[in-house]
Design a protein around this motif. Structure first.
Motif, mmCIF file in Angstrom:
data_model
loop_
_atom_site.group_PDB
_atom_site.id
_atom_site.type_symbol
_atom_site.label_atom_id
_atom_site.label_comp_id
_atom_site.label_asym_id
_atom_site.label_seq_id
_atom_site.Cartn_x
_atom_site.Cartn_y
_atom_site.Cartn_z
ATOM 1 N N ALA A 74 -10.535 -3.764 -7.547
ATOM 2 C CA ALA A 74 -10.969 -3.781 -6.149
ATOM 3 C C ALA A 74 -9.964 -3.132 -5.212
ATOM 4 N N ASN A 75 -8.785 -2.813 -5.696
ATOM 5 C CA ASN A 75 -7.751 -2.177 -4.871
ATOM 6 C C ASN A 75 -7.863 -0.662 -5.039
ATOM 7 N N VAL A 76 -8.197 0.039 -3.957
ATOM 8 C CA VAL A 76 -8.444 1.479 -4.049
ATOM 9 C C VAL A 76 -7.248 2.230 -4.616
ATOM 10 N N HIS A 77 -6.041 1.694 -4.437
ATOM 11 C CA HIS A 77 -4.844 2.370 -4.941
ATOM 12 C C HIS A 77 -4.665 2.184 -6.454
ATOM 13 N N LEU A 78 -5.324 1.170 -6.990
ATOM 14 C CA LEU A 78 -5.108 0.826 -8.401
ATOM 15 C C LEU A 78 -6.349 1.021 -9.265
ATOM 16 N N HIS B 289 -4.181 -6.189 -27.518
ATOM 17 C CA HIS B 289 -3.202 -7.271 -27.376
ATOM 18 C C HIS B 289 -2.895 -7.580 -25.908
ATOM 19 N N ALA B 290 -3.370 -6.723 -24.988
ATOM 20 C CA ALA B 290 -3.124 -6.958 -23.559
ATOM 21 C C ALA B 290 -4.241 -7.756 -22.914
ATOM 22 N N SER B 291 -5.175 -8.291 -23.697
ATOM 23 C CA SER B 291 -6.311 -9.018 -23.112
ATOM 24 C C SER B 291 -5.905 -10.215 -22.255
ATOM 25 N N PRO B 292 -4.769 -10.900 -22.491
ATOM 26 C CA PRO B 292 -4.399 -11.983 -21.564
ATOM 27 C C PRO B 292 -4.233 -11.520 -20.121
ATOM 28 N N ALA B 293 -4.044 -10.224 -19.919
ATOM 29 C CA ALA B 293 -3.851 -9.713 -18.556
ATOM 30 C C ALA B 293 -5.165 -9.324 -17.889
ATOM 31 N N LEU B 294 -6.314 -9.548 -18.544
ATOM 32 C CA LEU B 294 -7.591 -9.093 -17.994
ATOM 33 C C LEU B 294 -7.890 -9.629 -16.594
ATOM 34 N N PRO B 295 -7.630 -10.894 -16.286
ATOM 35 C CA PRO B 295 -7.906 -11.348 -14.910
ATOM 36 C C PRO B 295 -7.178 -10.510 -13.857
ATOM 37 N N GLN B 296 -5.921 -10.211 -14.115
ATOM 38 C CA GLN B 296 -5.166 -9.400 -13.161
ATOM 39 C C GLN B 296 -5.677 -7.950 -13.128
ATOM 40 N N ILE B 297 -6.045 -7.424 -14.293
ATOM 41 C CA ILE B 297 -6.531 -6.036 -14.346
ATOM 42 C C ILE B 297 -7.854 -5.913 -13.602
ATOM 43 N N VAL B 298 -8.783 -6.847 -13.842
ATOM 44 C CA VAL B 298 -10.085 -6.794 -13.168
ATOM 45 C C VAL B 298 -9.906 -6.956 -11.656
ATOM 46 N N PRO C 110 0.806 -1.231 0.000
ATOM 47 C CA PRO C 110 0.000 0.000 0.000
ATOM 48 C C PRO C 110 0.833 1.272 0.000
ATOM 49 N N ASN C 111 2.070 1.179 0.502
ATOM 50 C CA ASN C 111 2.935 2.354 0.543
ATOM 51 C C ASN C 111 3.779 2.523 -0.712
ATOM 52 N N ASP C 112 3.688 1.554 -1.633
ATOM 53 C CA ASP C 112 4.491 1.634 -2.854
ATOM 54 C C ASP C 112 3.760 0.899 -3.976
ATOM 55 N N THR C 113 2.798 1.594 -4.575
ATOM 56 C CA THR C 113 1.984 0.991 -5.646
ATOM 57 C C THR C 113 2.428 1.456 -7.027
ATOM 58 N N TYR C 114 3.514 2.212 -7.071
ATOM 59 C CA TYR C 114 3.868 2.897 -8.318
ATOM 60 C C TYR C 114 4.133 1.917 -9.465
ATOM 61 N N VAL C 115 4.893 0.871 -9.214
ATOM 62 C CA VAL C 115 5.235 -0.068 -10.284
ATOM 63 C C VAL C 115 3.978 -0.772 -10.797
ATOM 64 N N HIS C 116 3.085 -1.171 -9.902
ATOM 65 C CA HIS C 116 1.842 -1.812 -10.327
ATOM 66 C C HIS C 116 1.008 -0.846 -11.190
ATOM 67 N N ARG C 117 0.974 0.390 -10.787
ATOM 68 C CA ARG C 117 0.183 1.371 -11.548
ATOM 69 C C ARG C 117 0.783 1.593 -12.939
ATOM 70 N N LEU C 118 2.086 1.643 -12.999
ATOM 71 C CA LEU C 118 2.729 1.812 -14.299
ATOM 72 C C LEU C 118 2.515 0.592 -15.189
ATOM 73 N N ALA C 119 2.519 -0.581 -14.598
ATOM 74 C CA ALA C 119 2.261 -1.794 -15.382
ATOM 75 C C ALA C 119 0.848 -1.760 -15.959
ATOM 76 N N LEU C 120 -0.119 -1.307 -15.155
ATOM 77 C CA LEU C 120 -1.496 -1.179 -15.649
ATOM 78 C C LEU C 120 -1.574 -0.151 -16.770
ATOM 79 N N GLN C 121 -0.873 0.956 -16.609
ATOM 80 C CA GLN C 121 -0.873 1.990 -17.659
ATOM 81 C C GLN C 121 -0.288 1.432 -18.955
ATOM 82 N N ALA C 122 0.789 0.670 -18.840
ATOM 83 C CA ALA C 122 1.404 0.104 -20.038
ATOM 84 C C ALA C 122 0.444 -0.853 -20.735
ATOM 85 N N LEU C 123 -0.265 -1.673 -19.976
ATOM 86 C CA LEU C 123 -1.218 -2.612 -20.570
ATOM 87 C C LEU C 123 -2.340 -1.866 -21.278
#
Length: 928
Positions: free
Chosen positions: A505-509, A492-501, A473-486
Motif C-alpha cells: 500500500a506504500n507507493v514508494h515500496l 523461507h521469508a514467509s514469516p515476513a508476509l504481513p509486513q510485505i503485504v 518518504p524521503n529515505d525508503t532505501y533501506v526498506h526497499r533493500l530489506a524487501l529485495q532481500a526477502l
C-alpha cells in the motif's frame, strides 16, 4: 599462394568478367519460371518473408535456376534482390566452381548486406571456395592502392586514416565458417609482410578466422611453429594462445591444444626477450610487450616462467601481472613473486593472489589482512573473493574491522549463495550498526544478504524488524533493500508476509513488495495473506494482479474475487481477469474475447498466464491493432502455442515490420527453429549471426586507438562494433527487439509529454529530439531497438561519480589514458578499479505500465547492449503518431567492486536526478 604481379583489382575484374560472359549469351537469357517468379515476388517488401519460404521450389530445379539467379546477382539494382540471389545460390548446391567467381565478385558489392550474403553462400560451397577467399584475405594484407571498397578508420592522435579491405572481411568470415579446410590457407597468409599503415593489425582477419576455427586449426598452426619463417612462428603462437584461452573460458578440456601451447610458449618467450626484432617481423603495435604478455597468460602454465621474469622489467611488469591473473590457478607458483612486488603495481599484484587460490596465496593474504598497512589490507579484502568459499572465514573476520567491513561485505556478495556461512556475522553487523551513522554499511549488508539468497534465511527476523520501522518518504532505501532481500531468500521469508503485504500500500515500496511476494512464490501462506488484503478497503490493484499471477494456486481467493467482480468498476474488471488466470473456463475466455475491461494489455497478460488455454484469444488479436503484443505473448508461451502457427505464418506477410519480425520470433519459439531457409535468406538475424563473431571477438585483436580527439571526435569515433556493422550489417528495415519486459532496472519514470513536442507529433520527431539531446551531452553510439508500439534508445555504459555526474576524466573507460587496444578498453571498464556506471534507456511505447522483467542485466550485457542496436529509426516506426504513447526512462545503475558489477535496485538517485546530472533533463527542455 597466388602471384602478386597483377593488382588485386585487375585479377578480380577478369574473374568477374568471366563469370558474366555466360549471362550475356542468348542461351542464358531464357528464364526458368520458378526462379523468375520467386525473384519478382521477393521485390515486394510486404511479401519478402513469406516468399522466402518458397525457396525450396527454386532449389528443387537445380542447375536450370542458375542463369536467372546469376543474372539477378549481377544486374539487379535492388540490393535486397542481389543479396537474396546470393543466398539462394548458396542453397542451390550445384556447379560450385561456376558459382565461385560471381559470388566472390559480390563480396565487392557496395551494399554490405549483399557482401554478407555472398560470404554465407561461399561458406556453404565449402572447400572449393577456399583458394579464392584466401586470395582476398591476402589482398587485405598487401593491397596499398586507393580502393572504393576500403573501410576507413581513424587514429586517435592525428585522425589520419587507415583502412580495412572490406571484401577481405567478408572473405575471412566465410573461411571461418568453412572451418578446417580453410586453416592451411589462412596460416599461409601469416607469412606475408605487414602493411606499413596497419602494422600488427594487418593480421587481424586471418587471426580471427583461425580463432573461430579453433582446435581444428591446431595441426596447421603447429606446422607453422616448426617452420623457418619467424613471423609465421610468432603469429601462429598468438593464435594458439587465443584458441586455448577460449577453450578454458568455455570450461572445455585443453589437452588437445597443450602440446602446441608448450611450443607456442617458447616462441612467445623468445619474442618478449627481443621486442625490437619482434616489431620488425610483425609490424608496429602500440603495446607489443603487453600483447606478448597477454598471450603468455592465455597459453597456460608453460607461460609462467617468462612472466615471472617479466615481473622484473618495469616496462613489462603491469602486463605480466595481468597475464598471471588470466592464468589463475595455473599460476599458483607465482605467489611469492607477487607478494614481493613493491612498485606502484603492488595493489594489482595483491589482487592477483586471490585468483591463484593456493594455500600459499591465502596465507599471504591473511598476513596482509592482519598487518599494519591499511592499503595492503584493503587490497587483500578485494582479492579474497577470487579464492571462492575458502576465503569466507577471512572475509567474516574482516567484517569486524570498521575500515574493512564494507569491502568485506561486498566481497561476500560476490560469492553469492556460497557465502551462507557468513550470514550470522552479517546479521550481527547489521543489528549493531547505527541507522544514521552507518547507513552505507547497512545498505551493503542488506545487498549482500539479497545476493546470498535462500541461504540467508537466518536474517529474516532482522529484516522483519527493519520493515516494522516507520517509513520516511524521503529515505525508503533501506526498506526497499530489506524487501529485495526477502524476495531473494524466497519461501523461507514467509514469516515476513504481513509486513510485505502491508508495504504494497506504500507507493514508494509497491514494486519491491510485489517482487518479494513473487520471490516467495505460490505458497499457501502467500495466498492467505493476499486474501486478507482483499477484505480491506481500499483494495490495492496490485493485490489482484498478484493473485492472477499465482494462477490455480490462488483458488482460495475466488469467492472474494467474485464478490469484487460483482461490485462493478475498474476493480471488477481486474477481478474478472484474475479469475481467468485462476480458473480458466469457456465463459471467462469469452469475456476476454469481448475485450474485457477495455484494457487489451491486461487481457493479453491474462491470456499469456494461462498458456495454452489463452492461445485462441491471442490468435484473434493477431488480426487487430494489438497484433504485435499478442505475437510477443505467443512467443513467451512457446511450444504450448503451436495452435497459433498458421496465424503467425499469415502475419509474416503483414506490412507492419514489427509484426513480421515478432511473428518470426514467435514461430521460432514455438518450433525451436525457423523453418526452411527463412533464417538464411529473409531474416536479418541470419546476417547478424554471421556478423556476431566480428562484432564481439574482433575486439580482442584490434590494437588501433579507440577514437579521434578534437573537433572530429563525434564524426570519426571508432570501435570494431561499428566497423563490423558498416561492413556486414548495414541498415535493415527494423531494429532488433529490446527484451520485453525489460530486465530489472534501478530507477524508472515517465517523462512529460512535452518531451516529444506534444501528442500531434510523430515518433520521428521524438526520436530526433532524444537523439540530438544525447549527442549534445556526449552520448555517441546509442542503440535503437523496437519495443511494443514504438522504439527504444539505449546509451553506452558510462562511468559516473557518486552524485550521478559523468566522470569526465574516464567517462568511457577506467583510467585517464587512452587504452592501447580494444581488449584493454573492455577490461578497464570492470577490471581495473572500482567505480559506478550507468546505462540509460528511453522507451517510447504504447505500454503505459512498464514492469521489471525477471531477467537481470549483467555487466557483459550492459557494456554491449547499445552496440547491438540499430542506428536508424525505420520509416515504419518513424511515421507512427506520438499520441497514445508514453516516454519511459529506465536507469541501470551499477556499482563495481573488484571482479564484477552489481545492478543497484533501486538507485539511491531518482530518475530525474540521473537525467539532471547527465545534463539530459535540461537539454530536453523539461522543467517539471
Amino acid at each position: 599462394m597466388t602471384s602478386k604481379a597483377a593488382t588485386p583489382w585487375m585479377r578480380w575484374s577478369v574473374v568477374l568478367l568471366a563469370s558474366l560472359l555466360p549471362l550475356l549469351s542468348p542461351a542464358a537469357a531464357a528464364p526458368d519460371d520458378a526462379a523468375r517468379r520467386w525473384l519478382i515476388a521477393i521485390q515486394d517488401p510486404a511479401r519478402r518473408l513469406d516468399t522466402a519460404y518458397a525457396i525450396d521450389d527454386v532449389t528443387a530445379e537445380g542447375a536450370p535456376a542458375l542463369p536467372t539467379l546469376l543474372g539477378a546477382l549481377s544486374n539487379s539494382t535492388d540490393p535486397y534482390v542481389r543479396g537474396t540471389a546470393a543466398g539462394a545460390l548458396g542453397e542451390l548446391g550445384v556447379e560450385p566452381r561456376r558459382l565461385i567467381p560471381p559470388l566472390v565478385g559480390a563480396l565487392y558489392d557496395p551494399d554490405p548486406r549483399v557482401s554478407a550474403q555472398a560470404a554465407i553462400a561461399l561458406s556453404k560451397i565449402g572447400p572449393p571456395a577456399v583458394p579464392a577467399l584466401v586470395d582476398l584475405v591476402e589482398n587485405g594484407i598487401l593491397a596499398t592502392g586507393r580502393w572504393p571498397e576500403r573501410l576507413v578508420v581513424r587514429s586517435a592522435d592525428s585522425c589520419t586514416g587507415y583502412w580495412f579491405f572490406r571484401p577481405a572481411v567478408a572473405a575471412a568470415m566465410a573461411l571461418a565458417d568453412i572451418g578446417a579446410p580453410a586453416a592451411a590457407g589462412l596460416v599461409a597468409t601469416l607469412q606475408l609482410p605487414p602493411r606499413a599503415d596497419l602494422g600488427f593489425d594487418s593480421y587481424v582477419l586471418p587471426l580471427l578466422a583461425l580463432r573461430k576455427i579453433g582446435t581444428a586449426a591446431i595441426p596447421f598452426l603447429r606446422r607453422a611453429q616448426h617452420g623457418p619463417d619467424s613471423r609465421s612462428r610468432l603469429l601462429s603462437a598468438i593464435a594458439v594462445a587465443r584458441i586455448r584461452f577460449d577453450l578454458k573460458q568455455a570450461g572445455l578440456a585443453t589437452s588437445a591444444v597443450d602440446p602446441a601451447a608448450k611450443e607456442a610458449a617458447t616462441s612467445l618467450s623468445a619474442a618478449l626477450v627481443n621486442l625490437r626484432a619482434t616489431a620488425h617481423a610483425v609490424g608496429n603495435h602500440p603495446d607489443l610487450g603487453g600483447l606478448l604478455t597477454t598471450s603468455l597468460g592465455q597459453i597456460g602454465p608453460h607461460g609462467v616462467p617468462a612472466l615471472l621474469t617479466a615481473l622484473n622489467n618495469p616496462q613489462l611488469e603491469h602486463g605480466a601481472i595481468q597475464a598471471l591473473a588470466h592464468l589463475g590457478s595455473e599460476a599458483a607458483l607465482a605467489a611469492p613473486a607477487l607478494l614481493a612486488v613493491r612498485s606502484k603495481e603492488r595493489p594489482n599484484a595483491i589482487l592477483v593472489l586471490g585468483k591463484l587460490g593456493s594455500e600459499a596465496a591465502l596465507r599471504g593474504l591473511a598476513s596482509l589482512l592482519d598487518g599494519n598497512d591499511l592499503d595492503d589490507a584493503s587490497s587483500a579484502v578485494e582479492a579474497l573473493p577470487e579464492s571462492g568459499p575458502a576465503a569466507i572465514p577471512l572475509l567474516s573476520r574482516a567484517l569486524t574491522k570498521p575500515n574493512l567491513r564494507q569491502d568485506a561485505a561486498r566481497g561476500l556478495s560476490r560469492l553469492g549463495p556460497d557465502a551462507a556461512p557468513a550470514v550470522p556475522a552479517l546479521t550481527r553487523m547489521l543489528s549493531g550498526l547505527d541507522a544514521r551513522a552507518d547507513g552505507d554499511s547497512r545498505t551493503i549488508a542488506l545487498e549482500t544478504l539479497a545476493d546470498i539468497g535462500p541461504g540467508a534465511r537466518a536474517a529474516v527476523p532482522e529484516l522483519i524488524e527493519i520493515l516494522r520501522q516507520p517509513v520516511d518518504p524521503n529515505d525508503t532505501y533501506v526498506h526497499r533493500l530489506a524487501l529485495q532481500a526477502l524476495g531473494k531468500i524466497g519461501p523461507h521469508a514467509s514469516p515476513a508476509l504481513p509486513q510485505i503485504v502491508s508495504a504494497l500500500a506504500n507507493v514508494h515500496l509497491t514494486d519491491d513488495a510485489r517482487a518479494a511476494i513473487r520471490g516467495i512464490g505460490p505458497q499457501p501462506e502467500v495466498v492467505h495473506a493476499l486474501v486478507i488484503a482483499l477484505t480491506k478497503k481500499p483494495v490495492p490493484s496490485v493485490v489482484v494482479t498478484l493473485l492472477a499471477e499465482l494462477g490455480p494456486a490462488a483458488v482460495e481467493a475466488t469467492p472474494v474475487l467474485r464478490r469484487l467482480r460483482d461490485q462493478g468498476g475498474l476493480q471488477s474488471c481486474e477481478a474478472e481477469l484474475a479469475l481467468v488466470s485462476i480458473e480458466p473456463s469457456a465463459d471467462l475466455l469469452a469475456a476476454l474475447l469481448r475485450g474485457a475491461c477495455q484494457s487489451p494489455w491486461r487481457a493479453i497478460a491474462s491470456a499469456e498466464r494461462i498458456g495454452r488455454a489463452g492461445v485462441p484469444f491471442l490468435v484473434q488479436l493477431l488480426r487487430g491493432s494489438d497484433a504485435t503484443s499478442a505475437a510477443e505473448a505467443l512467443a513467451r508461451i512457446g511450444p504450448d502455442a503451436s495452435a497459433a502457427r498458421a496465424a503467425l505464418t499469415t502475419a509474416l506477410m503483414s506490412p507492419d515490420t514489427d509484426l513480421r519480425r515478432t511473428a518470426a520470433a514467435a514461430l521460432a519459439a514455438i518450433s525451436g527453429r525457423l523453418q526452411g531457409t527463412l533464417a538464411t535468406i529473409a531474416n536479418d538475424d541470419a546476417v547478424l549471426k554471421h556478423a556476431e563473431f566480428f562484432r564481439a571477438e574482433a575486439m580482442g585483436w584490434w590494437s588501433g586507438p579507440i577514437e579521434c580527439q578534437g573537433d572530429t571526435a563525434s564524426i570519426f569515433k571508432f570501435n570494431i562494433w561499428s566497423v563490423a556493422g558498416t561492413i556486414i550489417r548495414g541498415t535493415f528495415d527494423s531494429p532488433p527487439l529490446l527484451p520485453w519486459p525489460p530486465p530489472g532496472f534501478s530507477a524508472h519514470a515517465v517523462l512529460p509529454h512535452t518531451v516529444g513536442g506534444g501528442a500531434a507529433t510523430t515518433l520521428a520527431a521524438v526520436y530526433d529530439r532524444l537523439a540530438a539531446a544525447l549527442q549534445a551531452r556526449g552520448f555517441d553510439d546509442n542503440g535503437t531497438f523496437a519495443v511494443p508500439g514504438g522504439f527504444a534508445l539505449v546509451t553506452r555504459l558510462e562511468r559516473i561519480r557518486p552524485d550521478g555526474s559523468p566522470d569526465r576524466e574516464s567517462r568511457w573507460s577506467a583510467g585517464k589514458e587512452i587504452p592501447g587496444d580494444l581488449l584493454t578498453y573492455l577490461g578497464q571498464l570492470f577490471l581495473e578499479r572500482r567505480g559506478q556506471f550507468r546505462l540509460i534507456a528511453f522507451l517510447v511505447t504504447t505500454a503505459h505500465d512498464v514492469e521489471r522483467g525477471s531477467a537481470t542485466l549483467n555487466e557483459r550485457e550492459a557494456r554491449i547492449l547499445s552496440l547491438r542496436g540499430g542506428r536508424v529509426l525505420p520509416a515504419s516506426i518513424a511515421a507512427l503518431p506520438f499520441a497514445g504513447r508514453d516516454c519511459h526512462v529506465l536507469i541501470y545503475h551499477f556499482a563495481r567492486q573488484q571482479g564484477g558489477a552489481v545492478v543497484l535496485r533501486p538507485s539511491e538517485l531518482s530518475t530525474r536526478q540521473h537525467l539532471e546530472q547527465a545534463g539530459l533533463w535540461q537539454q530536453l527542455g523539461l522543467t517539471q
